[in-house]
Write a protein that holds these residues in place. Structure first.
Motif, PDB file in Angstrom:
ATOM      1  N   ILE B  97      10.507  -9.099 -28.521  1.00 55.81           N
ATOM      2  CA  ILE B  97       9.419  -9.220 -27.541  1.00 55.81           C
ATOM      3  C   ILE B  97       8.657 -10.513 -27.848  1.00 55.81           C
ATOM      4  N   PHE B  98       8.692 -11.424 -26.908  1.00 55.24           N
ATOM      5  CA  PHE B  98       8.023 -12.709 -27.096  1.00 55.24           C
ATOM      6  C   PHE B  98       6.740 -12.717 -26.272  1.00 55.24           C
ATOM      7  N   LEU B  99       5.603 -12.701 -26.960  1.00 52.59           N
ATOM      8  CA  LEU B  99       4.315 -12.756 -26.272  1.00 52.59           C
ATOM      9  C   LEU B  99       3.832 -14.203 -26.347  1.00 52.59           C
ATOM     10  N   ILE B 100       3.820 -14.865 -25.202  1.00 46.49           N
ATOM     11  CA  ILE B 100       3.537 -16.294 -25.246  1.00 46.49           C
ATOM     12  C   ILE B 100       2.115 -16.581 -24.757  1.00 46.49           C
ATOM     13  N   SER B 101       1.496 -17.549 -25.372  1.00 52.04           N
ATOM     14  CA  SER B 101       0.101 -17.877 -25.041  1.00 52.04           C
ATOM     15  C   SER B 101      -0.192 -19.343 -25.318  1.00 52.04           C
ATOM     16  N   GLU B 102       0.868 -20.155 -25.296  1.00 52.74           N
ATOM     17  CA  GLU B 102       0.730 -21.540 -25.750  1.00 52.74           C
ATOM     18  C   GLU B 102      -0.279 -22.374 -24.974  1.00 52.74           C
ATOM     19  N   ASN B 103      -1.007 -23.151 -25.726  1.00 55.66           N
ATOM     20  CA  ASN B 103      -1.860 -24.201 -25.178  1.00 55.66           C
ATOM     21  C   ASN B 103      -0.946 -25.280 -24.582  1.00 55.66           C
ATOM     22  N   PRO B 104      -1.044 -25.509 -23.263  1.00 53.53           N
ATOM     23  CA  PRO B 104      -0.153 -26.508 -22.651  1.00 53.53           C
ATOM     24  C   PRO B 104      -0.295 -27.897 -23.287  1.00 53.53           C
ATOM     25  N   ASP B 105      -1.460 -28.165 -23.852  1.00 57.40           N
ATOM     26  CA  ASP B 105      -1.675 -29.467 -24.489  1.00 57.40           C
ATOM     27  C   ASP B 105      -1.545 -29.386 -26.004  1.00 57.40           C
ATOM     28  N   ALA B 107       0.825 -29.526 -28.208  1.00 52.59           N
ATOM     29  CA  ALA B 107       1.756 -30.302 -29.024  1.00 52.59           C
ATOM     30  C   ALA B 107       1.504 -31.804 -28.938  1.00 52.59           C
ATOM     31  N   LYS B 108       0.288 -32.151 -28.533  1.00 52.62           N
ATOM     32  CA  LYS B 108      -0.041 -33.580 -28.381  1.00 52.62           C
ATOM     33  C   LYS B 108       0.225 -34.377 -29.638  1.00 52.62           C
ATOM     34  N   ASN B 109      -0.113 -33.796 -30.786  1.00 52.02           N
ATOM     35  CA  ASN B 109       0.023 -34.551 -32.037  1.00 52.02           C
ATOM     36  C   ASN B 109       1.371 -34.364 -32.722  1.00 52.02           C
ATOM     37  N   LEU B 110       2.264 -33.641 -32.068  1.00 55.55           N
ATOM     38  CA  LEU B 110       3.577 -33.416 -32.661  1.00 55.55           C
ATOM     39  C   LEU B 110       4.388 -34.706 -32.678  1.00 55.55           C
ATOM     40  N   ASN B 111       5.094 -34.905 -33.790  1.00 53.68           N
ATOM     41  CA  ASN B 111       6.071 -35.994 -33.850  1.00 53.68           C
ATOM     42  C   ASN B 111       7.319 -35.506 -33.102  1.00 53.68           C
ATOM     43  N   HIS B 112       7.362 -35.846 -31.807  1.00 54.47           N
ATOM     44  CA  HIS B 112       8.405 -35.276 -30.942  1.00 54.47           C
ATOM     45  C   HIS B 112       9.803 -35.736 -31.352  1.00 54.47           C
ATOM     46  N   ALA B 113       9.902 -37.000 -31.761  1.00 45.92           N
ATOM     47  CA  ALA B 113      11.219 -37.523 -32.141  1.00 45.92           C
ATOM     48  C   ALA B 113      11.747 -36.757 -33.347  1.00 45.92           C
ATOM     49  N   LYS B 114      10.864 -36.543 -34.344  1.00 43.76           N
ATOM     50  CA  LYS B 114      11.273 -35.814 -35.549  1.00 43.76           C
ATOM     51  C   LYS B 114      11.605 -34.358 -35.205  1.00 43.76           C
ATOM     52  N   SER B 115      10.802 -33.773 -34.341  1.00 45.75           N
ATOM     53  CA  SER B 115      11.027 -32.399 -33.925  1.00 45.75           C
ATOM     54  C   SER B 115      12.393 -32.252 -33.264  1.00 45.75           C
ATOM     55  N   ALA B 116      12.742 -33.218 -32.415  1.00 43.43           N
ATOM     56  CA  ALA B 116      14.040 -33.183 -31.735  1.00 43.43           C
ATOM     57  C   ALA B 116      15.174 -33.339 -32.750  1.00 43.43           C
ATOM     58  N   GLN B 117      14.953 -34.209 -33.717  1.00 43.38           N
ATOM     59  CA  GLN B 117      15.954 -34.437 -34.768  1.00 43.38           C
ATOM     60  C   GLN B 117      16.195 -33.153 -35.573  1.00 43.38           C
ATOM     61  N   VAL B 118      15.101 -32.472 -35.901  1.00 42.81           N
ATOM     62  CA  VAL B 118      15.214 -31.211 -36.645  1.00 42.81           C
ATOM     63  C   VAL B 118      15.996 -30.188 -35.825  1.00 42.81           C
ATOM     64  N   ALA B 119      15.659 -30.088 -34.536  1.00 47.19           N
ATOM     65  CA  ALA B 119      16.359 -29.128 -33.671  1.00 47.19           C
ATOM     66  C   ALA B 119      17.847 -29.449 -33.631  1.00 47.19           C
ATOM     67  N   GLY B 272       4.842 -29.265 -24.987  1.00 45.24           N
ATOM     68  CA  GLY B 272       3.393 -29.368 -24.973  1.00 45.24           C
ATOM     69  C   GLY B 272       2.847 -30.551 -24.195  1.00 45.24           C
ATOM     70  N   GLN B 273       3.728 -31.257 -23.484  1.00 45.84           N
ATOM     71  CA  GLN B 273       3.223 -32.363 -22.675  1.00 45.84           C
ATOM     72  C   GLN B 273       3.646 -32.174 -21.226  1.00 45.84           C
ATOM     73  N   LEU B 274       2.877 -32.735 -20.303  1.00 47.59           N
ATOM     74  CA  LEU B 274       3.183 -32.603 -18.887  1.00 47.59           C
ATOM     75  C   LEU B 274       3.953 -33.825 -18.392  1.00 47.59           C
ATOM     76  N   ILE B 275       5.125 -33.555 -17.841  1.00 50.27           N
ATOM     77  CA  ILE B 275       5.898 -34.610 -17.186  1.00 50.27           C
ATOM     78  C   ILE B 275       5.614 -34.447 -15.688  1.00 50.27           C
ATOM     79  N   PHE B 331       0.167 -22.547 -13.667  1.00 51.36           N
ATOM     80  CA  PHE B 331      -0.010 -21.880 -14.963  1.00 51.36           C
ATOM     81  C   PHE B 331       0.289 -22.800 -16.148  1.00 51.36           C
ATOM     82  N   TYR B 332       0.882 -23.938 -15.903  1.00 48.96           N
ATOM     83  CA  TYR B 332       1.302 -24.839 -16.986  1.00 48.96           C
ATOM     84  C   TYR B 332       2.229 -24.125 -17.953  1.00 48.96           C
ATOM     85  N   ASN B 333       3.022 -23.207 -17.436  1.00 51.83           N
ATOM     86  CA  ASN B 333       3.941 -22.453 -18.279  1.00 51.83           C
ATOM     87  C   ASN B 333       5.127 -22.012 -17.438  1.00 51.83           C
TER      88      ASN B 333
END
Lengths: 408, 408
Positions: B97-105, B107-119, B272-275, B331-333
């Motif tokens: 059961i995934f209860l989601i409540s994420e702040n749409p903004d 992940a602003k400070n996330l290092n997206h490139a590194k995150s993608a590399q990890v994934a 976490g970012q809006l395109i 809803f930004y989700n």
């Protein structure tokens, strides 16, 4: 709570408490509502060079729901991922940081009997891991005020004000000032002086007397040292402070040798409930009578958990002028309240205080007088007029505490 | 948020969404600030007969800190207890059961490139577990408003008011009324009627046109069915609803066969970012051009994650009058916004839609046209004047959508 003080506190927890070393793994245990502070602590752990940081979040109402609702088989078994976590800990020896914020009244709805049963059934499953980990890794416990805890301590303030005030008190008693690292260096040095003095005396037994009725003797083990403040890990000699605050000089007495009556001088918060106005009668090292004005059944359940639960694992000396006592606050939490006064603990003792303890098995150390149990519960016995005399084997009587504080 | 509605919602999540059966294990994933609601859900899971309930708490700022601060080796490796957890899941097939409540903004400070590399580095390590789990267990995703999310949706309201209003909207679009179990029974029946009709048509391709510039064809696989609403687990035939809400009838198109231009009709919240204001040009099933007025580099990074990230995994039809669209709320989700409009998804397709999919390996299904990728990202293309025509192999043209809604 001001961010600058949260940061100063977090830094001290990482550097003074846990003393995280470059390349170490760190596991932080914290309640869900303190996630923000735990993240600040994690940040300092990375700054100290941590390789991997994990946060174990818990939420007490869910933990209670689980115990009350789940079948005892599922609660008691070690899930495969739990086993794997223990194995990982034994292998990697991650630093443990416990950030505590418990609501003193949080466990009111817990099925205590079932909870105790689960603990008893789990204990043999985790015993070998616990023993393999013992004294091998750095760990520290520090408090951070939840709303519920703060309201318990300051019931007449708003949640926000109560949290602010409790946080201020926590910083003060944990000696977090402008330069906590230097302050703790001096504090550890002072504690060490008392510790060295006690170790030099080679006492046979301590005799406690107080106007509240306490008249109690506990025998000490000639091969067991007094300890205070920081400790060192047995494998790698890393100095760390298991408790923030810490004001005590303590030892493990002989498990089967204590006589007399001891009155608690402060209430005991156990399993989320307050046990008040209680006393124990010891005979041949064991509690033979336990009475409490409030929650006596819980007190009796506690000392019946296993064989060692009715014997002493710790004797600790804390002067009356400790910052915790000076604060005048009852924290409803052992980490703080035990540092307000002299205390004893029922249950497991400290094997690492036995001379060359690494040469002995756990079983041998139990036979040599270090108590073993699944519990370790501190209770306060220090009073303003507490007198403690040390008796040596050759009949000397040395004043240790007078009027509740160090006699030397 | 009123307790009675929290309970009604929690009950529906457990009974309609996850359909927890007696004796099953349940794992709830939730953010730390929604611990209270997760505990209500856990309570209903126990009431439904769950043997064991676990809550995995997460705190986004810590997750981001970890990715930004930790070395890529530690981030990418599967820790022994992670492996053990996957093995447990493959063995016990716990309900998720995934209860989601994420702040749409958030992940602003996330290092997206590194995150993608990890994934990318983790993906091969977890691929075999994911495949062993695919279609085997019940799972459901439902939203619960965090303060940050609610403030993003309703920036002019106070945190409290915004949360209340978002919760109201969530209940409404998730069809949580006085009797959600009956309401969902009827809703699933209606979705099934559209699904059965589409499956009966045996279409060769769909042709989308809209005044916003969309003119796009996507080919369908004759062995892949349309699905809607609930699904059944492959081993034990337990009916569950993976999404609450769900308004779509969807399929997996042929991965390598799509032509034309598709304009997004709503912004896309990714990492976490809006395109915003973006469109794709497809040639031979692949995105050959991607443009966005805002966050174009992120969009391009997204479609470059792996080979399948630039091909389609999903085609979904949602009528203009869906409750989500009627709410008028962005809803930004994706869980909500995808149920406002017709959409497509780049990335992994649904292998369980392939006829007798259990007879094929993952690799075979990829060769048979079901897209494979580490991503699955929905983007909205539905508009008020969207026209969709279905073309059969024998040249018939069947209107599927007119003016943004079902033509039949």
């Amino acid at each position: 709570m001001k961010k600058t003080w949260l940061k100063k506190y977090a830094e001290a927890i990482v550097k003074v408490g846990a003393n995280v070393q470059r390349g170490q793994d760190v596991i932080i245990d914290v309640a869900t509502d303190q996630a923000e502070f735990a993240t600040i602590v994690a940040d300092y752990a990375y700054k100290a060079g941590a390789r991997y940081v994990r946060i174990n979040f818990s939420y007490e109402p869910f933990s209670i729901l689980r115990i009350n609702k789940e079948c005892i088989d599922s609660l008691s078994e070690l899930k495969p991922f739990d086993k794997s976590m223990f194995e990982y800990m034994v292998e990697r020896l991650p630093v443990r940081i416990f950030l505590i914020s418990e609501n003193p009244d949080g466990a009111k709805n817990l099925n205590h009997a079932k909870s105790a049963q689960v603990a008893q059934r789990r204990f043999p499953l985790i015993k070998s891991y616990r023993e393999a980990l013992e004294n091998k890794y750095q760990w520290t416990i520090a408090g951070i005020p939840s709303k519920e805890w703060a309201k318990k301590v300051f019931p007449n303030l708003s949640s926000h004000q109560a949290q602010e005030k409790l946080f201020e008190a926590i910083l003060k008693v944990a000696r977090i000032d402008d330069n906590p690292i230097e302050t703790w260096r001096i504090h550890n040095k002072n504690l060490k002086a008392h510790m060295d003095y006690l170790n030099s005396l080679k006492l046979d037994y301590l005799h406690y007397r107080s106007s509240n009725g306490t008249d109690f003797k506990v025998w000490l083990n000639e091969n067991v040292i007094w300890l205070a403040g920081g400790e060192k890990t047995s494998g790698s000699d890393i100095f760390y402070n298991p408790n923030m605050p810490t004001e005590e000089v303590f030892t493990s007495p002989i498990a089967g040798k204590a006589e007399g009556i001891v009155h608690a001088s402060k209430p005991l918060s156990y399993n989320g409930q307050l046990i008040e106005d209680f006393y124990f009668v010891f005979k041949e090292g064991k509690v033979v009578e336990a009475h409490a004005a409030k929650n006596e059944p819980l007190l009796k359940q506690m000392i019946s958990m296993d064989k060692g639960a009715s014997m002493l694992g710790e004797v600790a000396l804390v002067p009356f002028e400790s910052p915790v006592n000076q604060s005048g606050i009852l924290f409803y939490n052992t980490l703080y309240d035990e540092n307000a006064a002299c205390h004893l603990a029922l249950g497991i003792g400290f094997t690492n205080l036995y001379k060359d303890y690494e040469k002995y098995s756990k079983e041998e150390l139990t036979k040599l007088g270090i108590n073993d149990s699944m519990i370790h519960v501190d209770f306060m016995i220090g009073t303003a007029d507490l007198l403690i005399e040390g008796h040596t084997k050759d009949g000397q009587i040395i004043p240790i505490f007078k009027n509740g504080t160090w006699a030397n």
